[in-house]
Design a protein around this motif. Structure first.
Motif, PDB file in Angstrom:
ATOM      1  N   VAL A 193     -38.674  39.048 -12.647  1.00  0.00           N
ATOM      2  CA  VAL A 193     -37.390  38.951 -13.342  1.00  0.00           C
ATOM      3  C   VAL A 193     -37.088  40.256 -14.077  1.00  0.00           C
ATOM      4  O   VAL A 193     -35.922  40.678 -14.180  1.00  0.00           O
ATOM      5  N   PHE A 202     -35.326  42.724 -11.815  1.00  0.00           N
ATOM      6  CA  PHE A 202     -33.899  42.462 -11.644  1.00  0.00           C
ATOM      7  C   PHE A 202     -33.096  42.930 -12.857  1.00  0.00           C
ATOM      8  O   PHE A 202     -32.043  43.574 -12.709  1.00  0.00           O
ATOM      9  N   LEU A 215     -40.288  39.533 -20.818  1.00  0.00           N
ATOM     10  CA  LEU A 215     -38.931  39.166 -20.391  1.00  0.00           C
ATOM     11  C   LEU A 215     -37.933  39.447 -21.512  1.00  0.00           C
ATOM     12  O   LEU A 215     -36.806  39.904 -21.260  1.00  0.00           O
TER      13      LEU A 215
END
Length: 488
Positions: free
Chosen positions: A333, A336, A389
């Motif tokens: 993630v 991205f 994250l």
């Protein structure tokens, strides 16, 4: 655009070659040979050095590019070159003394969460100084329109020597601790080689004199120091923040993800080396229309090339992570989020070169400083809650806001416009190809699957870009390649 395309193409090939070597290091050798802890330590030391590098260079690499072409006589240019090399040394002395005086406090602050970094702290200013003077001598070569060799040293040479050092770790010729010190030696070697090359291009005639426009130079330099610090903090500040809140191993996981995403920015880095001095010249000569045309061309060309790179990464990301240890898989993630921020920054073309060479650079700097504080605050909020994250999201938000602000500033203040109808067409095309290929996976060994899918993406993407004439320059390059193949 002849010299731009020529040297940009060479720089792009060199940079991707370097990233290819770096990919081997990052995806396999670092995690396996060093382990997460010392991979994270090496990465942290380099990131911290990169953040403080602008303080040692004091912006002279940008100042050299901006002002060199404005001097009319050879004597003035030699005096200016001497100033850009010698003046930073004067400021390094007080910075070094401050570091020594507060050394214990700095060590405590940096290593309180991860004591393993304690013994390597002194390498940070050493590598930072090497990086700073590398950039100054690289700028020395660039103002004489020689950007390829320095780019080779920066993108390929450093990574090849790191590869050799990793092999030495594997054969136990050196330890993982030695590797960190060897890395510092590699950056010092890069500095020496680049200095030698710069002096070959233009033989130095050092003069202990001050340029007549020194007040203007120092004012510009002061703002460039701050803007360079802004850019580097946005690039590496997240890793420094991770060291303060999490076990240092998380920097290794985060670094693999950000390295993959940073490949998207390679075309911009390659073109920037040669476009920057051309932008400076056009602005100095007040050629607004030519500058606006260059702005549009760099934007769409980078968008097409960068979009292709982003596609190849995004559609293959799951297979890529099958090549690294499982504990790294949480970074998908992150790829991205960081990748999208880099893509948006990419399509702004030579936006940074325009701003740094304009009379408005001061105002944009203050905006950048605000965003640095925003980045730090966002990281402080998100990292304790969401780990890597959270750091990635903070970086995505900060870089996107910073890029958008710079774009609006150039459009409103300078009436320069990077986007055309092809910009929207390229975004739609890239999105369509991503949707078509992301969910299609080959049930075979990851490297083979990545290769096959990348070939298919390349064929489809190039055909659609050529068919819809997204970039006339890239179409021209493809036509030339086709004619040469047909002739042979």
């Amino acid at each position: 655009m002849g010299i731009v395309l020529n040297q940009s193409l060479k720089n792009t090939i060199i940079t991707y070659l370097g990233f290819g070597v770096g990919a081997i290091n990052t995806l396999y050798l670092y995690p396996v040979f060093l382990g997460a802890t010392y991979y994270a330590v090496a990465n942290y030391i380099l990131s911290a050095a990169n953040v403080i590098m602008p303080l040692f260079a004091i912006g002279m690499q940008n100042t050299l590019v901006k002002y060199y072409t404005q001097y009319k006589t050879e004597e003035e240019r030699e005096r200016f070159l001497s100033f850009t090399v010698l003046f930073p040394l004067l400021l390094c002395i007080p910075l070094g003394l401050i570091g020594l005086f507060y050394y214990d406090d700095i060590v405590y602050f940096v290593s309180k969460k991860n004591p393993v970094v304690n013994e390597f702290i002194w390498l940070i200013p050493f590598i930072g100084l090497c990086m700073a003077y590398f950039e100054i001598f690289y700028a020395w070569a660039r103002v004489h329109m020689h950007s390829v060799f320095g780019n080779f040293i920066k993108e390929v040479g450093l990574r090849i020597f790191s590869l050799l050092a990793l092999i030495a770790v594997y054969y136990k010729w050196i330890t993982v601790v030695d590797f960190v010190y060897v890395t510092a030696g590699i950056y010092f070697l890069a500095l020496i080689v680049t200095m030698w090359y710069a002096f070959r291009i233009k033989q130095p005639n050092f003069q202990f004199t001050i340029p007549q426009n020194v007040k203007e130079i120092l004012e510009y330099t002061f703002y460039i120091i701050l803007s360079g610090s802004v850019a580097n903090l946005l690039l590496d500040g997240d890793k420094i923040m991770l060291n303060q809140y999490m076990l240092i191993d998380n920097i290794a996981y985060y670094s693999v993800a950000t390295y993959i995403a940073l490949v998207i920015s390679v075309p911009s880095r390659a073109m920037h080396q040669i476009v920057y001095p051309i932008t400076a010249r056009l602005m100095h000569e007040d050629k607004h229309d030519e500058l606006n045309e260059l702005y549009k061309k760099t934007s769409i060309n980078l968008q097409v090339v960068g979009g292709f790179v982003m596609l190849c990464i995004f559609v293959n990301i799951n297979q890529m992570y099958e090549l690294v240890p499982k504990e790294y898989s949480g970074g998908i993630v992150v790829v991205f989020m960081i990748g999208i921020s880099k893509y948006f920054d990419l399509i702004l073309g030579n936006n940074n070169a325009i701003i740094f060479n304009s009379k408005y650079y001061r105002m944009v700097l203050f905006l950048g400083l605000f965003l640095v504080f925003l980045t730090i605050a966002l990281n402080m909020f998100f990292i304790p809650r969401y780990g890597i994250l959270g750091s990635a999201f903070a970086t995505l938000l900060s870089i996107t806001l910073y890029s958008l602000a710079k774009l609006l500033f150039v459009v409103k203040r300078m009436h320069l416009y990077p986007f055309t109808k092809e910009t929207v067409s390229s975004i739609v095309l890239t999105t369509a190809v991503f949707v078509a290929f992301y969910f299609w996976e080959f049930p075979m060994y990851p490297l083979i699957a990545i290769t096959l899918k990348s070939i298919l993406v390349t064929i489809v993407y190039l055909y659609l870009n050529y068919k819809f004439k997204i970039s006339p320059e890239i179409n021209g390059v493809l036509d030339t390649i086709y004619k040469r193949i047909k002739k042979n």
